[in-house]
Write a protein that holds these residues in place. Sequence first.
Motif, PDB file in Angstrom:
ATOM      1  N   PRO A  27       0.824  -1.223   0.000  1.00 23.21           N
ATOM      2  CA  PRO A  27       0.000   0.000   0.000  1.00 23.21           C
ATOM      3  C   PRO A  27       0.851   1.263   0.000  1.00 23.21           C
ATOM      4  O   PRO A  27       0.487   2.261  -0.643  1.00 23.21           O
ATOM      5  CB  PRO A  27      -0.799  -0.112   1.303  1.00 23.21           C
ATOM      6  N   PHE A  28       1.978   1.218   0.715  1.00 20.74           N
ATOM      7  CA  PHE A  28       2.862   2.387   0.749  1.00 20.74           C
ATOM      8  C   PHE A  28       3.452   2.649  -0.650  1.00 20.74           C
ATOM      9  O   PHE A  28       3.435   3.785  -1.134  1.00 20.74           O
ATOM     10  CB  PHE A  28       3.976   2.153   1.776  1.00 20.74           C
ATOM     11  N   PHE A  29       3.943   1.566  -1.276  1.00 22.54           N
ATOM     12  CA  PHE A  29       4.474   1.716  -2.638  1.00 22.54           C
ATOM     13  C   PHE A  29       3.367   2.178  -3.594  1.00 22.54           C
ATOM     14  O   PHE A  29       3.606   2.982  -4.490  1.00 22.54           O
ATOM     15  CB  PHE A  29       5.065   0.398  -3.141  1.00 22.54           C
ATOM     16  N   GLY A  30       2.165   1.643  -3.378  1.00 17.74           N
ATOM     17  CA  GLY A  30       1.034   2.039  -4.217  1.00 17.74           C
ATOM     18  C   GLY A  30       0.762   3.527  -4.074  1.00 17.74           C
ATOM     19  O   GLY A  30       0.519   4.222  -5.080  1.00 17.74           O
ATOM     20  N   GLY A 258      -5.498   1.259   2.037  1.00 21.39           N
ATOM     21  CA  GLY A 258      -4.328   1.301   2.922  1.00 21.39           C
ATOM     22  C   GLY A 258      -3.814  -0.079   3.294  1.00 21.39           C
ATOM     23  O   GLY A 258      -2.842  -0.202   4.034  1.00 21.39           O
ATOM     24  N   GLY A 259      -4.489  -1.122   2.818  1.00 19.71           N
ATOM     25  CA  GLY A 259      -4.013  -2.486   3.056  1.00 19.71           C
ATOM     26  C   GLY A 259      -4.673  -3.173   4.238  1.00 19.71           C
ATOM     27  O   GLY A 259      -4.240  -4.240   4.665  1.00 19.71           O
ATOM     28  N   MET A 260      -5.745  -2.589   4.746  1.00 22.39           N
ATOM     29  CA  MET A 260      -6.442  -3.176   5.886  1.00 22.39           C
ATOM     30  C   MET A 260      -7.099  -4.498   5.489  1.00 22.39           C
ATOM     31  O   MET A 260      -7.895  -4.529   4.553  1.00 22.39           O
ATOM     32  CB  MET A 260      -7.522  -2.183   6.332  1.00 22.39           C
ATOM     33  N   PRO A 261      -6.771  -5.603   6.172  1.00 23.19           N
ATOM     34  CA  PRO A 261      -7.455  -6.861   5.845  1.00 23.19           C
ATOM     35  C   PRO A 261      -8.903  -6.814   6.317  1.00 23.19           C
ATOM     36  O   PRO A 261      -9.153  -6.451   7.469  1.00 23.19           O
ATOM     37  CB  PRO A 261      -6.659  -7.920   6.607  1.00 23.19           C
ATOM     38  N   ILE A 262      -9.836  -7.142   5.440  1.00 26.42           N
ATOM     39  CA  ILE A 262     -11.259  -7.029   5.767  1.00 26.42           C
ATOM     40  C   ILE A 262     -11.637  -7.943   6.928  1.00 26.42           C
ATOM     41  O   ILE A 262     -12.561  -7.671   7.681  1.00 26.42           O
ATOM     42  CB  ILE A 262     -12.140  -7.323   4.530  1.00 26.42           C
ATOM     43  N   SER A 263     -10.875  -9.036   7.108  1.00 28.31           N
ATOM     44  CA  SER A 263     -11.207  -9.965   8.195  1.00 28.31           C
ATOM     45  C   SER A 263     -10.538  -9.562   9.500  1.00 28.31           C
ATOM     46  O   SER A 263     -10.698 -10.238  10.517  1.00 28.31           O
ATOM     47  CB  SER A 263     -10.778 -11.374   7.807  1.00 28.31           C
ATOM     48  N   GLY A 264      -9.769  -8.480   9.494  1.00 27.02           N
ATOM     49  CA  GLY A 264      -9.105  -8.011  10.717  1.00 27.02           C
ATOM     50  C   GLY A 264      -7.937  -8.895  11.105  1.00 27.02           C
ATOM     51  O   GLY A 264      -7.311  -9.526  10.250  1.00 27.02           O
ATOM     52  N   GLY A 265      -7.663  -8.959  12.407  1.00 27.31           N
ATOM     53  CA  GLY A 265      -6.617  -9.857  12.881  1.00 27.31           C
ATOM     54  C   GLY A 265      -5.249  -9.216  12.972  1.00 27.31           C
ATOM     55  O   GLY A 265      -5.106  -7.987  12.939  1.00 27.31           O
ATOM     56  N   SER A 266      -4.248 -10.086  13.069  1.00 25.71           N
ATOM     57  CA  SER A 266      -2.902  -9.610  13.391  1.00 25.71           C
ATOM     58  C   SER A 266      -2.258  -8.803  12.270  1.00 25.71           C
ATOM     59  O   SER A 266      -1.283  -8.095  12.490  1.00 25.71           O
ATOM     60  CB  SER A 266      -2.018 -10.806  13.719  1.00 25.71           C
ATOM     61  N   ARG A 269      -2.594  -3.075  10.407  1.00 29.18           N
ATOM     62  CA  ARG A 269      -1.517  -2.184  10.861  1.00 29.18           C
ATOM     63  C   ARG A 269      -2.037  -0.760  10.969  1.00 29.18           C
ATOM     64  O   ARG A 269      -2.831  -0.337  10.134  1.00 29.18           O
ATOM     65  CB  ARG A 269      -0.342  -2.225   9.878  1.00 29.18           C
ATOM     66  N   PHE A 270      -1.528  -0.053  11.963  1.00 23.91           N
ATOM     67  CA  PHE A 270      -1.995   1.311  12.180  1.00 23.91           C
ATOM     68  C   PHE A 270      -1.722   2.183  10.953  1.00 23.91           C
ATOM     69  O   PHE A 270      -2.469   3.107  10.655  1.00 23.91           O
ATOM     70  CB  PHE A 270      -1.323   1.906  13.422  1.00 23.91           C
ATOM     71  N   SER A 271      -0.634   1.855  10.237  1.00 31.09           N
ATOM     72  CA  SER A 271      -0.281   2.642   9.041  1.00 31.09           C
ATOM     73  C   SER A 271      -1.368   2.557   7.977  1.00 31.09           C
ATOM     74  O   SER A 271      -1.450   3.418   7.094  1.00 31.09           O
ATOM     75  CB  SER A 271       1.054   2.154   8.465  1.00 31.09           C
ATOM     76  N   ASN A 272      -2.222   1.504   8.042  1.00 34.14           N
ATOM     77  CA  ASN A 272      -3.314   1.379   7.064  1.00 34.14           C
ATOM     78  C   ASN A 272      -4.182   2.638   7.049  1.00 34.14           C
ATOM     79  O   ASN A 272      -4.672   3.056   5.987  1.00 34.14           O
ATOM     80  CB  ASN A 272      -4.216   0.187   7.401  1.00 34.14           C
ATOM     81  N   ILE A 273      -4.364   3.233   8.243  1.00 32.75           N
ATOM     82  CA  ILE A 273      -5.230   4.422   8.340  1.00 32.75           C
ATOM     83  C   ILE A 273      -4.607   5.578   7.567  1.00 32.75           C
ATOM     84  O   ILE A 273      -5.265   6.221   6.733  1.00 32.75           O
ATOM     85  CB  ILE A 273      -5.400   4.859   9.817  1.00 32.75           C
ATOM     86  N   ILE A 274      -3.328   5.823   7.851  1.00 33.59           N
ATOM     87  CA  ILE A 274      -2.681   7.013   7.270  1.00 33.59           C
ATOM     88  C   ILE A 274      -2.476   6.848   5.768  1.00 33.59           C
ATOM     89  O   ILE A 274      -2.884   7.713   4.979  1.00 33.59           O
ATOM     90  CB  ILE A 274      -1.347   7.285   8.004  1.00 33.59           C
ATOM     91  N   ILE A 275      -1.898   5.712   5.381  1.00 38.80           N
ATOM     92  CA  ILE A 275      -1.660   5.473   3.956  1.00 38.80           C
ATOM     93  C   ILE A 275      -2.991   5.466   3.194  1.00 38.80           C
ATOM     94  O   ILE A 275      -3.121   6.068   2.121  1.00 38.80           O
ATOM     95  CB  ILE A 275      -0.943   4.113   3.734  1.00 38.80           C
ATOM     96  N   GLY A 276      -3.984   4.792   3.766  1.00 42.42           N
ATOM     97  CA  GLY A 276      -5.271   4.644   3.091  1.00 42.42           C
ATOM     98  C   GLY A 276      -5.977   5.974   2.884  1.00 42.42           C
ATOM     99  O   GLY A 276      -6.433   6.279   1.782  1.00 42.42           O
TER     100      GLY A 276
END
Lengths: 322, 321
Positions: A27-30, A258-266, A269-276
């Motif tokens: 997601p960051f590269f994207g 931002g790369g957030m997995p729809i099923s959640g879990g481990s 990553r918090f960065s999903n919010i900012i990048i997304g």
Amino acid sequence: MQATSEMSEDALQDRQRVLNKLRALMPFFGFIALVVVFSILTGGKIIRFRNLKLMLSQVYVLMIASTGVFMIMTVGGLDFSQGSILGLASIVFCWVSKYNIVLGILAAIVAGAAMGAFNGLFHVRFKIASFIVTICTMYLFRGLCKYVTTNGPVPASLNVLALNQTWFKVLMTAIVLVIGYIVIHFTRVGYDLKAIGAGETAARFSGSRPNLVKFLVFTVSGAITGFASFINVIKVGSITGTAGSMLETQILIALVLGGMPISGGSKARFSNIIIGTLTYSVLEKSLPMIFPVAATQQLVKGIIFLIVVALTIDHEALKVIK
Amino acid sequence: MNETITKFKSSKYFGITVLVAMAVLFWGIFKILSPSNFGSSKLLRDYLQTSIQYAVGGCGFYFIVVMGLFDFSIGANIVLSSLVGVLLSRQFGYYGLILGCLVCGTMIGVFNGFLYSKLRIPSMIVTVGLMLILESVANYVVAFDKSGFPGKLTDAGILAFNHAPWNYVVAIIAFLLAAFFLRYTRIGTYCNAIGSNEYVAKNMGINVEKYKFIAFVLLHFFVGIMALLTVSYGRGMLAVTGMSSMDRNFKPLMGTFFGVAFKKYGCPITAIVVGEFIITLIFNGLVALNIPTTINDFVTGAVLLIIVTLTNRGRVGSVVK
């Protein structure tokens, strides 16, 4: 023979680890790729200070509200009522801000938390899937929002407009993000969220209390969106029945980008919010500069969304694709 | 005696009795509160005509919702299929309108199902992207309409589906088809099996991917029929952008919730049809009471939540996401 097999297993695990890291960075590269491509296509217009400022002005509310939804999605839930919560909490803020702005913020947070708790209660107590509960409450809260504004928009105290400063909004957003980051990374709550998302039954056996955590997550998410409503009002000044409309879909798109997995879990990553949210904002701001027709902008946005999701989604985390 | 009562309580007749009782109850309440503006036989016919279009879409939605999938592109499909139907009706009259709506709707189902199974992205995510794409395609389609009335059904000769008996004929055919698929084909059985437990279904040898694909195609086929009724009722369709088509998703979904809730009695299609009628009764009842239409969304949400809470609970201790 056994040594060879162990070695190949180690090599496989290393390869998997590298792949996972690469996937996490996708997601960051994207985002970087999008900025570069759109900068070239717009002749550098989108990275001009004025446009960056405009882009940022649209990202604060989305980023703050996404922080709460990030937590909900980490436990494997979904929330489609965020836009309606924002609309109704904004109205509460407008009413109370006429007496006192700080009291208004608190009232909006309490209103948001109450709506979030309502969602959480139905989800946890009655065991109804979060997406079904929140589709229902999306209508319920939106209906209240529209009803209250039947006779016209609800204005806030004029004093709140003075707070519409970039530094102030950046500061408020940063505070929410920092608190969110600390909670996710340095407290038991963060561990519980990921554990429940990864496997609720196992998390329960390891000492987590999924029902309580999920109820709290919905409540806190509502409270965060209540706070976002304050940022929303200082920008617009008054609230109509459609305030916050489609925010839930924007949050979903942003987090997935931002790369957030729809099923959640481990793997959340918090960065999903900012990048997304930044990726979403770049798309929203750049596409009109390249494609003047709204339909074309939306077509390109849809295609980019699907491509990014297809490239970044972690299929291993999805045991059953629903 | 007790055994007979228990047997009756789990039969479809009990489900239908409960549904009819609910309809009568709501009709009674609003009739008492607003005797002159609500619930005459003519108005009841109007409510029924309004509700059947959503019920058709609800029947389609049932195939995927029962499997735990979702589709955000229903509204966009209705808009696009309607516009294709209108465009083709300029050249081919009824044939163009019917085939345009049905074929376009079904093709979108094939496209959605294909992308869902090939990209292996959750349905909720993939259909958000598809909704964006379909909405924009609808804007291009309407640009092809050079009649001077883009998206409008101007020819009064092809408006048979906006009133009785042809709207009923179309809807009844759709309901019978949906009931047939659910009751007399493997599709219905396998959809329910996949919804109950996908792992077990797969281990039993059910080709899960294939049946999910078929469910998407069926959903959008029924949405195509809904588009035919919607465009006829509205005498046209407007192309939209900005995800505005999403609103059209939820009225059929309400009926589907009724269907899922009454699945245990073996009468999901009846529940969808009566459920949509009940919701239409409530909306019109509120209008009759002079309550501002802005409260409609509130009522929609409240009714949905009550239905879901009373009928759709998970087991204690079960994992619900």
